[in-house]
Structures are given as C-alpha cells and as structure tokens.
Design an enzyme around this catalytic site. Structure first.
Site, PDB file in Angstrom:
ATOM      1  N   PRO A   9       0.782  -1.228   0.000  1.00 56.53           N
ATOM      2  CA  PRO A   9       0.000   0.000   0.000  1.00 56.53           C
ATOM      3  C   PRO A   9       0.820   1.288   0.000  1.00 56.53           C
ATOM      4  CG  PRO A   9      -0.155  -1.120   2.127  1.00 56.53           C
ATOM      5  CD  PRO A   9       0.508  -2.072   1.169  1.00 56.53           C
ATOM      6  N   ASN A  10       0.323   2.231  -0.780  1.00 64.93           N
ATOM      7  CA  ASN A  10       0.855   3.595  -0.886  1.00 64.93           C
ATOM      8  C   ASN A  10       2.177   3.692  -1.645  1.00 64.93           C
ATOM      9  OD1 ASN A  10      -1.289   4.834   0.659  1.00 64.93           O
ATOM     10  ND2 ASN A  10      -0.417   3.789   2.429  1.00 64.93           N
ATOM     11  N   ARG A  17       5.102  10.782  -2.701  1.00 64.34           N
ATOM     12  CA  ARG A  17       4.751  10.514  -1.301  1.00 64.34           C
ATOM     13  C   ARG A  17       5.934  10.846  -0.386  1.00 64.34           C
ATOM     14  NH1 ARG A  17       4.585   4.461   1.328  1.00 64.34           N
ATOM     15  NH2 ARG A  17       3.940   5.133   3.385  1.00 64.34           N
ATOM     16  N   TYR A  22      11.029   9.119   1.399  1.00 60.67           N
ATOM     17  CA  TYR A  22      11.116   8.063   0.372  1.00 60.67           C
ATOM     18  C   TYR A  22      11.813   8.498  -0.914  1.00 60.67           C
ATOM     19  CZ  TYR A  22       7.793   5.880   3.548  1.00 60.67           C
ATOM     20  OH  TYR A  22       7.201   5.344   4.666  1.00 60.67           O
ATOM     21  N   ASN A  72       8.195  -5.345  -0.671  1.00 65.87           N
ATOM     22  CA  ASN A  72       8.025  -4.206   0.230  1.00 65.87           C
ATOM     23  C   ASN A  72       6.535  -4.148   0.539  1.00 65.87           C
ATOM     24  OD1 ASN A  72       7.831  -1.857   1.624  1.00 65.87           O
ATOM     25  ND2 ASN A  72       9.026  -0.617   0.197  1.00 65.87           N
ATOM     26  N   ALA A  75       2.994  -0.672   5.006  1.00 63.90           N
ATOM     27  CA  ALA A  75       2.493  -0.728   6.381  1.00 63.90           C
ATOM     28  C   ALA A  75       2.008  -2.112   6.790  1.00 63.90           C
ATOM     29  CB  ALA A  75       1.374   0.294   6.553  1.00 63.90           C
ATOM     30  N   GLU A  96      12.558  -9.300   2.228  1.00 61.16           N
ATOM     31  CA  GLU A  96      11.781  -8.139   2.685  1.00 61.16           C
ATOM     32  C   GLU A  96      12.623  -6.882   2.452  1.00 61.16           C
ATOM     33  OE1 GLU A  96      11.079  -8.296   6.890  1.00 61.16           O
ATOM     34  OE2 GLU A  96      10.196  -6.298   6.965  1.00 61.16           O
ATOM     35  N   HIS A  98      12.679  -2.400   2.545  1.00 64.79           N
ATOM     36  CA  HIS A  98      12.084  -1.102   2.868  1.00 64.79           C
ATOM     37  C   HIS A  98      13.027  -0.025   2.372  1.00 64.79           C
ATOM     38  CE1 HIS A  98       9.145  -3.097   5.330  1.00 64.79           C
ATOM     39  NE2 HIS A  98      10.139  -3.810   5.833  1.00 64.79           N
ATOM     40  N   ARG A 105      12.790   4.870  12.807  1.00 58.16           N
ATOM     41  CA  ARG A 105      11.548   5.647  12.728  1.00 58.16           C
ATOM     42  C   ARG A 105      10.657   5.358  13.951  1.00 58.16           C
ATOM     43  NH1 ARG A 105       9.061   5.110   6.918  1.00 58.16           N
ATOM     44  NH2 ARG A 105       7.920   6.917   7.710  1.00 58.16           N
TER      45      ARG A 105
HETATM   46  C1  DQA Z   1       8.143   1.276   4.063  1.00 60.79           C
HETATM   47  C2  DQA Z   1       8.174   1.481   5.577  1.00 60.79           C
HETATM   48  C3  DQA Z   1       6.805   1.239   6.176  1.00 60.79           C
HETATM   49  O1  DQA Z   1       6.852   1.469   7.579  1.00 60.79           O
HETATM   50  C4  DQA Z   1       5.787   2.181   5.581  1.00 60.79           C
HETATM   51  O2  DQA Z   1       4.503   1.896   6.083  1.00 60.79           O
HETATM   52  C5  DQA Z   1       5.785   2.137   4.082  1.00 60.79           C
HETATM   53  C6  DQA Z   1       7.079   2.130   3.404  1.00 60.79           C
HETATM   54  C7  DQA Z   1       9.497   1.632   3.410  1.00 60.79           C
HETATM   55  O3  DQA Z   1       9.701   1.224   2.265  1.00 60.79           O
HETATM   56  O4  DQA Z   1      10.317   2.310   4.014  1.00 60.79           O
HETATM   57  O5  DQA Z   1       4.754   2.215   3.442  1.00 60.79           O
HETATM   58  O6  DQA Z   1       7.891  -0.087   3.801  1.00 60.79           O
END
Ligand code: DQA
Length: 148
Positions: A9-10, A17, A22, A72, A75, A96, A98, A105
């Site tokens: 998501p997102n 964003r 990011y 990735n 959340a 995994e 990020h 964070r």
């Molecule tokens: C994320 C880190 C997550 O905590 C966050 O919710 C994201 C992006 C990252 O790529 O740093 O959506 O996965």
C-alpha cells in the site's frame, strides 16, 4: 532467473509521497534501473493497496515459475499475520525490503511480522534496497541460473 518485485500500500505514490522520507524517484525509475542492471533476470512487478491481492499474488508466484520475490509490504509489514502466513506457505524465497530504515523511525514500525519468515531483510537504502535484494537472490540461485 525469474524474480517478482512486489509493493504494498501507498508505494504506487513513490516520487510524490513524503519525498523527504522516500525520495523523489518513482517506481518506474527504479524498475528501469533494475532492468538495466540485471539484464539477464526476468523481472515482473506487482503493486496493490490490498492485503488480499498481495496474498493472491504470493500464492500465484508459488506456481508460475517465480524463483525469488522482493517484497516491500509497506504498512502491512507491521500488521499482517495473513501475509506472514502466505510467505510461510510458499517455497519461493522472499526478501523483505524497505526504502527507509524502519528501525530509525516510529516505534510502531520497529516490528515486522514478515522478517521471521523471509530469507532476509534489507532496509534503509532507498531505491537501492531493491537492487541489493535482487543481487542477493541472484547470487544465491543455483550456479546454472547465475548470470555469467
Ligand atoms: C516502508 C516502511 C513502512 O513502515 C511504511 O509503512 C511504508 C514504506 C518503506 O519502504 O520504508 O509504506 O515499507
């Protein structure tokens, strides 16, 4: 080698964003870079804002010849027992990733439900996190599948 890059998501809003967290590159920029760097790897991409769609894609990857997954989960990393179970249920190795260093964070980002069932975790290197994950998967592949 066939690798699937998956974003949750997102992450479809990368580039717009929270650029201070990011960065300003889009996922298309990232995929272009990956396809250039790993020309011998067949890279597929899937993004969804829905937990169920991510689970369906993980399950499909178990049967479509995918040999490694870079995930990735955004959340959902911090909430999803269902994604944990899906990763656990397939034989394909999942890395995994990020973009941000989730441990630097907010506290709620320090817990990953996915790390225990993933082959490994890479975080904090921005878009380079994806390239490092693809590199890890290709280097672990059986010799016959490695790039020369
Ligand atoms: C994320 C880190 C997550 O905590 C966050 O919710 C994201 C992006 C990252 O790529 O740093 O959506 O996965």
């Amino acid at each position: 080698m066939k690798i699937l890059i998956m974003n949750g998501p997102n992450l479809n809003r990368l580039g717009r964003r929270e650029p201070s967290v990011y960065g300003t590159a889009t996922m298309d920029d990232c995929l272009d870079d990956l396809r250039r760097r790993f020309a011998d790897v067949e890279l597929a991409y899937f993004q969804s804002n829905s937990e169920g769609a991510l689970i369906d894609r993980l399950q499909a990857a178990a049967d479509d010849g995918t040999e490694g997954i870079v995930l990735n989960a955004g959340a959902y990393t911090h909430t999803s027992v269902a994604l944990h179970d899906a990763i656990r249920s397939i034989d394909v190795p999942v890395v995994e990733v990020h973009l941000s260093n989730i441990y630097a964070r907010e506290d709620f980002r320090h817990r990953s439900y996915l790390s225990p069932v993933c082959r490994g975790t890479i975080c904090g290197f921005g878009m380079r996190s994806y390239a490092l994950a693809v590199e890890a998967l290709t280097e672990e592949a059986p010799p016959a599948r490695r790039q020369q």
